[in-house]
Design a protein around this motif. Sequence first.
Motif, mmCIF file in Angstrom:
data_model
loop_
_atom_site.group_PDB
_atom_site.id
_atom_site.type_symbol
_atom_site.label_atom_id
_atom_site.label_comp_id
_atom_site.label_asym_id
_atom_site.label_seq_id
_atom_site.Cartn_x
_atom_site.Cartn_y
_atom_site.Cartn_z
ATOM 1 N N MET A 420 0.843 -1.199 0.000
ATOM 2 C CA MET A 420 0.000 0.000 0.000
ATOM 3 C C MET A 420 0.883 1.257 0.000
ATOM 4 N N ILE A 421 1.990 1.185 0.739
ATOM 5 C CA ILE A 421 2.891 2.348 0.829
ATOM 6 C C ILE A 421 3.497 2.649 -0.542
ATOM 7 N N VAL A 422 4.050 1.617 -1.183
ATOM 8 C CA VAL A 422 4.711 1.824 -2.483
ATOM 9 C C VAL A 422 3.690 2.248 -3.541
ATOM 10 N N LYS A 423 2.483 1.695 -3.450
ATOM 11 C CA LYS A 423 1.440 2.002 -4.448
ATOM 12 C C LYS A 423 0.989 3.469 -4.359
ATOM 13 N N ASN A 424 0.959 4.007 -3.141
ATOM 14 C CA ASN A 424 0.335 5.327 -2.971
ATOM 15 C C ASN A 424 1.291 6.494 -2.731
ATOM 16 N N ALA A 425 2.528 6.199 -2.338
ATOM 17 C CA ALA A 425 3.463 7.309 -2.072
ATOM 18 C C ALA A 425 4.074 7.786 -3.385
ATOM 19 N N LYS A 426 4.330 9.105 -3.452
ATOM 20 C CA LYS A 426 4.956 9.645 -4.667
ATOM 21 C C LYS A 426 6.383 9.091 -4.785
ATOM 22 N N VAL A 427 7.166 9.268 -3.693
ATOM 23 C CA VAL A 427 8.541 8.745 -3.647
ATOM 24 C C VAL A 427 8.740 8.046 -2.303
ATOM 25 N N ASP A 430 13.668 3.958 0.987
ATOM 26 C CA ASP A 430 13.648 2.760 1.832
ATOM 27 C C ASP A 430 15.055 2.545 2.395
ATOM 28 N N THR A 431 15.205 2.748 3.705
ATOM 29 C CA THR A 431 16.541 2.602 4.312
ATOM 30 C C THR A 431 16.753 1.210 4.909
ATOM 31 N N ARG A 432 15.738 0.321 4.774
ATOM 32 C CA ARG A 432 15.809 -0.995 5.438
ATOM 33 C C ARG A 432 15.570 -2.177 4.497
ATOM 34 N N ASN A 433 15.403 -1.900 3.230
ATOM 35 C CA ASN A 433 15.049 -2.946 2.255
ATOM 36 C C ASN A 433 13.723 -3.610 2.618
ATOM 37 N N ALA A 434 12.816 -2.821 3.189
ATOM 38 C CA ALA A 434 11.517 -3.352 3.607
ATOM 39 C C ALA A 434 10.600 -3.614 2.426
ATOM 40 N N THR A 435 10.907 -2.955 1.286
ATOM 41 C CA THR A 435 10.033 -3.091 0.110
ATOM 42 C C THR A 435 10.535 -4.183 -0.846
ATOM 43 N N LYS A 436 11.494 -4.941 -0.389
ATOM 44 C CA LYS A 436 12.166 -5.928 -1.250
ATOM 45 C C LYS A 436 11.174 -6.794 -2.047
ATOM 46 N N LYS A 437 10.181 -7.331 -1.343
ATOM 47 C CA LYS A 437 9.313 -8.316 -2.002
ATOM 48 C C LYS A 437 8.294 -7.675 -2.932
ATOM 49 N N ILE A 438 8.041 -6.385 -2.785
ATOM 50 C CA ILE A 438 6.924 -5.830 -3.560
ATOM 51 C C ILE A 438 7.317 -4.707 -4.526
ATOM 52 N N ARG A 439 8.560 -4.216 -4.436
ATOM 53 C CA ARG A 439 8.825 -3.016 -5.255
ATOM 54 C C ARG A 439 8.972 -3.351 -6.739
ATOM 55 N N GLY A 440 9.446 -4.572 -7.063
ATOM 56 C CA GLY A 440 9.604 -4.965 -8.463
ATOM 57 C C GLY A 440 10.384 -3.901 -9.225
ATOM 58 N N SER A 441 9.818 -3.446 -10.343
ATOM 59 C CA SER A 441 10.539 -2.436 -11.144
ATOM 60 C C SER A 441 9.984 -1.037 -10.902
ATOM 61 N N LYS A 442 9.248 -0.884 -9.783
ATOM 62 C CA LYS A 442 8.621 0.433 -9.530
ATOM 63 C C LYS A 442 9.689 1.511 -9.368
ATOM 64 N N LYS A 443 9.462 2.594 -10.093
ATOM 65 C CA LYS A 443 10.501 3.637 -10.154
ATOM 66 C C LYS A 443 10.444 4.595 -8.968
ATOM 67 N N ASN A 444 9.382 4.519 -8.167
ATOM 68 C CA ASN A 444 9.249 5.505 -7.085
ATOM 69 C C ASN A 444 9.961 5.075 -5.793
ATOM 70 N N VAL A 445 10.673 3.931 -5.805
ATOM 71 C CA VAL A 445 11.377 3.491 -4.596
ATOM 72 C C VAL A 445 12.877 3.741 -4.738
#
Length: 452
Positions: A420-427, A430-445
Motif C-alpha cells: 500500500m505504501i509503495v502504491k500510494n506514495a509519490k517517492v 527505503d533505508t531498510r530494504n523493507a520493500t524488497k518483495k513488492i517493489r519490483g521495477s517500480k521507479k518511485n522506490v
Amino acid sequence: MAIKKQSVAKLTADALMSSIQDHAITVGVIGLGYVGLPIAVEYAHLGVHTIGFDIDEHKIRTLQKGGNYIMDIDSSLVASVVKGKTLEATTSFERLSECDVIYICVPTPFTPNKDPDISYIIHSAESVAKTLRKGQLVILKSTTFPGTTTKYVQPILEKVGLKIGKDYFLAFSPERIDPGNQTWHTGNTPIVAGGVTESCTSLACAAHAIIVSKVIPVSSPAVAEMEKLLENIFRSVNIALVNELAQLCDRIGVNIWEVVEAAATKPFGFMPFFPGPGIGGHCILIDPYYLSWMAREYDFETNFITLAAEVNESMPFYVRSMIEREVAKQPITLAKAKVLMLGMAFKKDVDDLRHSPALKVMELLMQDGFKNVHYHDPFIPSVDVHGTMMKSQKNLTPATLKKYDIVVITTDHTCFDYSMIVKNAKVVIDTRNATKKIRGSKKNVVLLGSGS
Ligand SMILES: NC(=O)c1ccc[n+]([C@@H]2O[C@H](COP(=O)([O-])OP(=O)(O)OC[C@H]3O[C@@H](n4cnc5c(N)ncnc54)[C@H](O)[C@@H]3O)[C@@H](O)[C@H]2O)c1
C-alpha cells in the motif's frame, strides 16, 4: 580458629545454595525496565517470591495495579503474578533486606561527551549496602566496562564490614535479552556469569539456572563484563562495515543487499549484517564508548571500534542527504517539502526510542529548514524533538500517503503494509530494504545502498 571461620563461611554459601535450589528465596530486582521486569516476571511466574524496585513511581504504581508497560511481556502474566503476590513492586529500598538474591538492572548511559555514566549503578550499590546482610547474593546485570563490579560496586559493599565470598556474594552476569525477538527470550538464551570468588560464581549460576536453560561460568566479573562488550561491539563493527559498503555501492552502481545475500550463501566463515539508517537503542550505540573510555586509562586507543561507531553515527546524515536529493528532483523547496517518516523506534517491532536513528534524521531535517516533517509509528505515540512535541500521524491510509512528497521508511515494522505504501506514495526512500518483495521495477522506490 581459621578452620572454624571457614566452615561458618561454607555454611553461609551452602545455606544460600540449598535455598536457591529449593526456590525458597526472595529475589530482588533493582530497575524494572526492558531488562529488569522480564527477569522479575520470570522468577515470579515460576513461583519464586520476587520484589521489584524502581525509582520511577509511575512504573511501580502500574505494576502494583497488575499493569504492564513492556511490549514483550505477556500482560496477563504480570496481572496474575501480581494478583498471586509472587511479584511485588515497591519504591521502598529498605525492603532489599528481605531479598536473598539481588539483581541490579539499571541504565548505563553515556554523558553528552560520550563518557560512561555509571552513577545509576553506584546509587543502586549504595541502596544495597544500606541493608546488606549475611547470605545475600548481588548480581550486576547492567552492561558496563571491565572492572566496574570489583572496582566500583565491591568497595561500596565492603564498607559494610562483611566478607565477600564468605558472608555475602557478588557477581556480574550480562543480559542478552533482545526485545522484539520472537525466538530468543530470557528462558532459552544461555547466559554467562562471573563471580568475585568461586562461591560467588557458583551461586550466581545456580540463581540464574532457575530462569534460564544454560549458564556458562567464567573466571571473573571482568571476563563477563568484557564478554558482553565483545558481543555488542562485534555487531557494531559488522554493521559499520556494511554501512560503509552501502555508501560505496551507491557510487559504483551495485546493490549491497544483493551482495550480502549472495555472500551469506557461504556456509561457513560469514555472517550477514545489513545496512540501515544508523544504530540506536541502549546497547550497541553506547557500549563501544564504554570500552574506548576504559582503554584510554591504559594508554590504548581502540581506533577500529571508534571508527565503526563513527561510520554508524554518520548514517542518519547519509539518509538526510538522500532525502534532500529527492526533494531537489521535485519542483519544491526544502521548507515546503512534505516528508513522512515511517517508524521512529530504533528497530522494528519495538517501542524503544532511545538513540533512534530515525529521530536523528528528523532532527537533521528540521535543522536544515524542513517545516513539514511528520511521522507515523504505531508504537511511538509522540516524540520530543528538541522541545517540539510531535504526534504520530494516526492512520496510514492511501489518502495520507498521497499528501506527502517523500515517504521515508526508517523502521521496518512488520505491521506496515508495504504494498500500500509503495502504491500510494509519490517517492519512497527505503533505508531498510523493507520493500524488497513488492517493489519490483517500480521507479518511485529509492533504496539505500542499491546503487541506483
Ligand atoms: N534494553 C535491552 O535490550 C538491553 C539488553 C541487554 C543489556 N541491557 C543493559 O541493561 C541495563 C538496563 O537497560 P534497560 O534497557 O532495562 O533500561 P531501562 O531504562 O528500560 O530500565 C532501567 C530502569 O531502572 C530504573 N532506575 C534507574 N535508577 C534506579 C535506581 N537508582 N534504583 C532503582 N531503579 C532505578 C529506571 O527507572 C528504569 O525503570 C543497561 O545497562 C543496558 O545497557 C539492555
